[in-house]
Design a protein around this motif. Structure first.
Motif, PDB file in Angstrom:
ATOM      1  N   ARG A   1      -1.230   2.655  16.484  1.00  0.00           N
ATOM      2  CA  ARG A   1      -1.908   3.349  15.330  1.00  0.00           C
ATOM      3  C   ARG A   1      -1.320   4.644  15.038  1.00  0.00           C
ATOM      4  O   ARG A   1      -1.287   5.527  15.884  1.00  0.00           O
ATOM      5  N   HIS A   2      -0.982   4.892  13.786  1.00  0.00           N
ATOM      6  CA  HIS A   2      -0.454   5.961  13.376  1.00  0.00           C
ATOM      7  C   HIS A   2      -1.285   7.316  13.514  1.00  0.00           C
ATOM      8  O   HIS A   2      -2.428   7.061  13.508  1.00  0.00           O
ATOM      9  N   THR A   3      -0.713   8.375  13.610  1.00  0.00           N
ATOM     10  CA  THR A   3      -1.452   9.607  13.673  1.00  0.00           C
ATOM     11  C   THR A   3      -1.830  10.051  12.245  1.00  0.00           C
ATOM     12  O   THR A   3      -2.957  10.020  11.764  1.00  0.00           O
TER      13      THR A   3
ATOM     14  N   ARG B   1       2.405  -2.719  12.558  1.00  0.00           N
ATOM     15  CA  ARG B   1       3.252  -3.492  13.144  1.00  0.00           C
ATOM     16  C   ARG B   1       4.380  -3.447  12.232  1.00  0.00           C
ATOM     17  O   ARG B   1       4.240  -3.953  11.019  1.00  0.00           O
ATOM     18  N   PHE B   2       5.581  -3.354  12.665  1.00  0.00           N
ATOM     19  CA  PHE B   2       7.026  -3.298  11.924  1.00  0.00           C
ATOM     20  C   PHE B   2       8.051  -4.223  11.971  1.00  0.00           C
ATOM     21  O   PHE B   2       8.002  -4.583  13.357  1.00  0.00           O
ATOM     22  N   ILE B   3       8.352  -4.846  11.161  1.00  0.00           N
ATOM     23  CA  ILE B   3       9.520  -5.748  11.385  1.00  0.00           C
ATOM     24  C   ILE B   3      10.865  -5.479  10.782  1.00  0.00           C
ATOM     25  O   ILE B   3      10.696  -4.842   9.354  1.00  0.00           O
TER      26      ILE B   3
ATOM     27  N   ASN C   1      13.307   3.268   3.889  1.00  0.00           N
ATOM     28  CA  ASN C   1      12.849   3.374   5.280  1.00  0.00           C
ATOM     29  C   ASN C   1      11.902   2.094   5.253  1.00  0.00           C
ATOM     30  O   ASN C   1      12.221   1.349   5.910  1.00  0.00           O
ATOM     31  N   HIS C   2      10.513   2.015   4.438  1.00  0.00           N
ATOM     32  CA  HIS C   2       9.980   0.969   4.786  1.00  0.00           C
ATOM     33  C   HIS C   2       9.055   0.565   3.789  1.00  0.00           C
ATOM     34  O   HIS C   2       8.689   1.530   2.898  1.00  0.00           O
ATOM     35  N   THR C   3       8.443  -0.661   3.524  1.00  0.00           N
ATOM     36  CA  THR C   3       7.295  -0.932   2.656  1.00  0.00           C
ATOM     37  C   THR C   3       6.157  -1.260   3.555  1.00  0.00           C
ATOM     38  O   THR C   3       6.520  -2.134   4.432  1.00  0.00           O
ATOM     39  N   SER C   4       5.066  -0.887   3.299  1.00  0.00           N
ATOM     40  CA  SER C   4       4.037  -1.369   3.875  1.00  0.00           C
ATOM     41  C   SER C   4       2.830  -2.118   3.319  1.00  0.00           C
ATOM     42  O   SER C   4       2.688  -1.911   1.996  1.00  0.00           O
ATOM     43  N   TYR C   5       2.491  -3.190   3.749  1.00  0.00           N
ATOM     44  CA  TYR C   5       1.474  -4.144   3.118  1.00  0.00           C
ATOM     45  C   TYR C   5       0.260  -4.085   3.967  1.00  0.00           C
ATOM     46  O   TYR C   5      -0.029  -4.316   5.198  1.00  0.00           O
TER      47      TYR C   5
ATOM     48  N   CYS D   1       0.837  -1.221  -0.084  1.00  0.00           N
ATOM     49  CA  CYS D   1       0.106  -0.012   0.031  1.00  0.00           C
ATOM     50  C   CYS D   1       0.718   1.301  -0.027  1.00  0.00           C
ATOM     51  O   CYS D   1       0.277   2.311  -0.509  1.00  0.00           O
ATOM     52  N   HIS D   2       1.866   1.283   0.567  1.00  0.00           N
ATOM     53  CA  HIS D   2       2.761   2.579   0.480  1.00  0.00           C
ATOM     54  C   HIS D   2       4.208   2.021   0.489  1.00  0.00           C
ATOM     55  O   HIS D   2       4.786   0.826   1.072  1.00  0.00           O
ATOM     56  N   VAL D   3       5.241   2.898  -0.008  1.00  0.00           N
ATOM     57  CA  VAL D   3       6.800   2.806   0.178  1.00  0.00           C
ATOM     58  C   VAL D   3       7.141   3.923   0.683  1.00  0.00           C
ATOM     59  O   VAL D   3       6.762   5.134   0.493  1.00  0.00           O
TER      60      VAL D   3
ATOM     61  N   GLN E   1      -4.546   7.419   1.975  1.00  0.00           N
ATOM     62  CA  GLN E   1      -3.875   8.856   2.499  1.00  0.00           C
ATOM     63  C   GLN E   1      -2.596   8.767   2.007  1.00  0.00           C
ATOM     64  O   GLN E   1      -2.343  10.075   1.491  1.00  0.00           O
ATOM     65  N   HIS E   2      -1.815   7.762   1.882  1.00  0.00           N
ATOM     66  CA  HIS E   2      -0.563   8.056   1.286  1.00  0.00           C
ATOM     67  C   HIS E   2      -0.313   6.686   0.448  1.00  0.00           C
ATOM     68  O   HIS E   2      -0.444   5.327   1.334  1.00  0.00           O
ATOM     69  N   ASN E   3       0.482   6.661  -0.590  1.00  0.00           N
ATOM     70  CA  ASN E   3       1.118   5.765  -1.347  1.00  0.00           C
ATOM     71  C   ASN E   3       2.610   5.569  -1.251  1.00  0.00           C
ATOM     72  O   ASN E   3       3.522   4.921  -1.631  1.00  0.00           O
TER      73      ASN E   3
ATOM     74  N   VAL F   1       9.683  -3.713   7.233  1.00  0.00           N
ATOM     75  CA  VAL F   1       8.380  -4.013   6.629  1.00  0.00           C
ATOM     76  C   VAL F   1       7.249  -3.731   7.636  1.00  0.00           C
ATOM     77  O   VAL F   1       7.540  -3.929   8.775  1.00  0.00           O
ATOM     78  N   GLU F   2       6.072  -3.198   6.897  1.00  0.00           N
ATOM     79  CA  GLU F   2       4.893  -2.894   8.027  1.00  0.00           C
ATOM     80  C   GLU F   2       3.842  -3.802   7.667  1.00  0.00           C
ATOM     81  O   GLU F   2       3.327  -3.958   6.338  1.00  0.00           O
ATOM     82  N   TYR F   3       3.075  -4.318   8.567  1.00  0.00           N
ATOM     83  CA  TYR F   3       1.631  -4.773   8.397  1.00  0.00           C
ATOM     84  C   TYR F   3       0.726  -3.740   8.733  1.00  0.00           C
ATOM     85  O   TYR F   3       0.761  -3.117   9.705  1.00  0.00           O
TER      86      TYR F   3
END
Ligand SMILES: [Fe+2]
Length: 312
Positions: free
Chosen positions: A246-248, A255-257, A214-218, A154-156, A199-201, A265-267
């Protein structure tokens, strides 16, 4: 005619087998594993590509450590893709490979690709939750989640140097028609692609003041999947990078690994969906990172008992 989504993310890594194991444990589907390349997919068939750090087919790296070499964005028509390429060729080289994927570099030096997208329409069953007045699950117990399968990337988020940060962001806004949703002046700019409503990709984060991953989010199906996904990764021996929270900005549960391929990576679940009436919100100060994070004192001795030391 627009960029619809992240089509693929390409990493240069130290240990191909270890990184393949990481992403299989994370829940992606392994579709190719050769000596030189590993390809995994999300449910909507976005591709995660892993290659060895010294693979000559990789775009140059902006960092000394393993990390993201290229983000390929999915475009909804050949005409739109051609128009974007024509525009990019006014000030940089763009190579189009045998599969029709265009490759170039952004202002920071990250590889940037454009590909024709063919999104899979998902008919999946999102987690259902009950509360008084809003019942989503009738006569149906919540069942055990045996497999966490990320729906989509969903975002990078990429780190960039402070110097040149405005040019780095403007490139995406002006040349690829991204839209700024939240501009956090001391930290970075959150952006949305034209064809999506998260809200962001994409986030370009200048706070670390250096280029890197930084991270990729799934996105996963629900809160349970965020929690269970992290639990599963911990059980498999991988390291959690942040507490569940929960992000602002974006509101997603996270949850980050730590990722052996670079960054984290983020769930993610329950991200804000926004249209072009939202923002751009300009934040002169960085909002708090999270609305909440998981706290526990379960494993620390209680004060004022024989187990612990009384607080002063
Ligand atoms: Fe994120």
């Amino acid at each position: 005619m627009s960029i619809e989504r992240i089509e693929s993310v390409v990493y240069g890594v130290d240990d191909l087998d270890e990184c393949a194991r990481f992403f299989v444990d994370f829940g992606l589907e392994l579709v190719e594993h050769t000596e030189d390349r590993v390809v995994l997919t999300t449910q909507v068939k976005q591709r995660l590509v892993l290659k060895r750090n010294d693979d000559p087919t990789l775009p140059a790296s902006v960092e000394a450590t393993p990390g993201i070499r290229e983000v390929v964005w999915g475009v909804d028509s050949q005409a739109a893709l051609d128009a974007l390429v024509e525009n990019l060729r006014t000030d940089r080289e763009v190579d189009v490979d045998q599969d029709g994927v265009a490759h170039t570099y952004d202002e920071t030096g990250f590889g940037l690709g454009l590909a024709l997208t063919d999104p899979v329409q998902l008919n999946y069953d999102p987690r259902k939750y009950n509360s008084s007045g809003r019942v989503e699950r009738w006569n149906q117990p919540h069942t055990e989640i045996t497999d966490i399968t990320p729906i989509r990337i969903c975002h990078v988020a990429l780190n960039i140097p402070k110097e040149g940060r405005h040019e780095a962001v403007d490139f995406y806004l002006n040349r690829l028609n991204f839209r700024a949703t939240d501009i956090v002046e001391p930290m970075g700019v959150f952006m949305q692609v034209e064809g999506d409503d998260d809200q962001h990709n994409f986030l370009l984060c200048h706070r670390p003041d250096r280029a890197g991953t930084n991270h990729t989010s799934y996105e996963v199906s629900g809160f349970d999947d965020v929690i269970e996904g992290g639990n599963h990764m911990i059980q498999k021996g991988w390291r959690e990078a942040r507490r569940l929270g929960r992000h602002t900005v974006g509101s997603n549960v996270f949850r980050f690994i730590h990722n052996p391929a670079g960054g984290r990576v983020e769930y993610a679940a329950d991200m804000d969906r926004v249209d072009d009436t939202y923002g751009p919100n300009v934040h002169a100060e960085t909002p708090p990172h999270h609305i909440w994070v998981l706290e526990t004192n379960r494993d620390t001795p209680a004060p004022n008992t024989s187990e612990g030391t009384a607080l002063p």
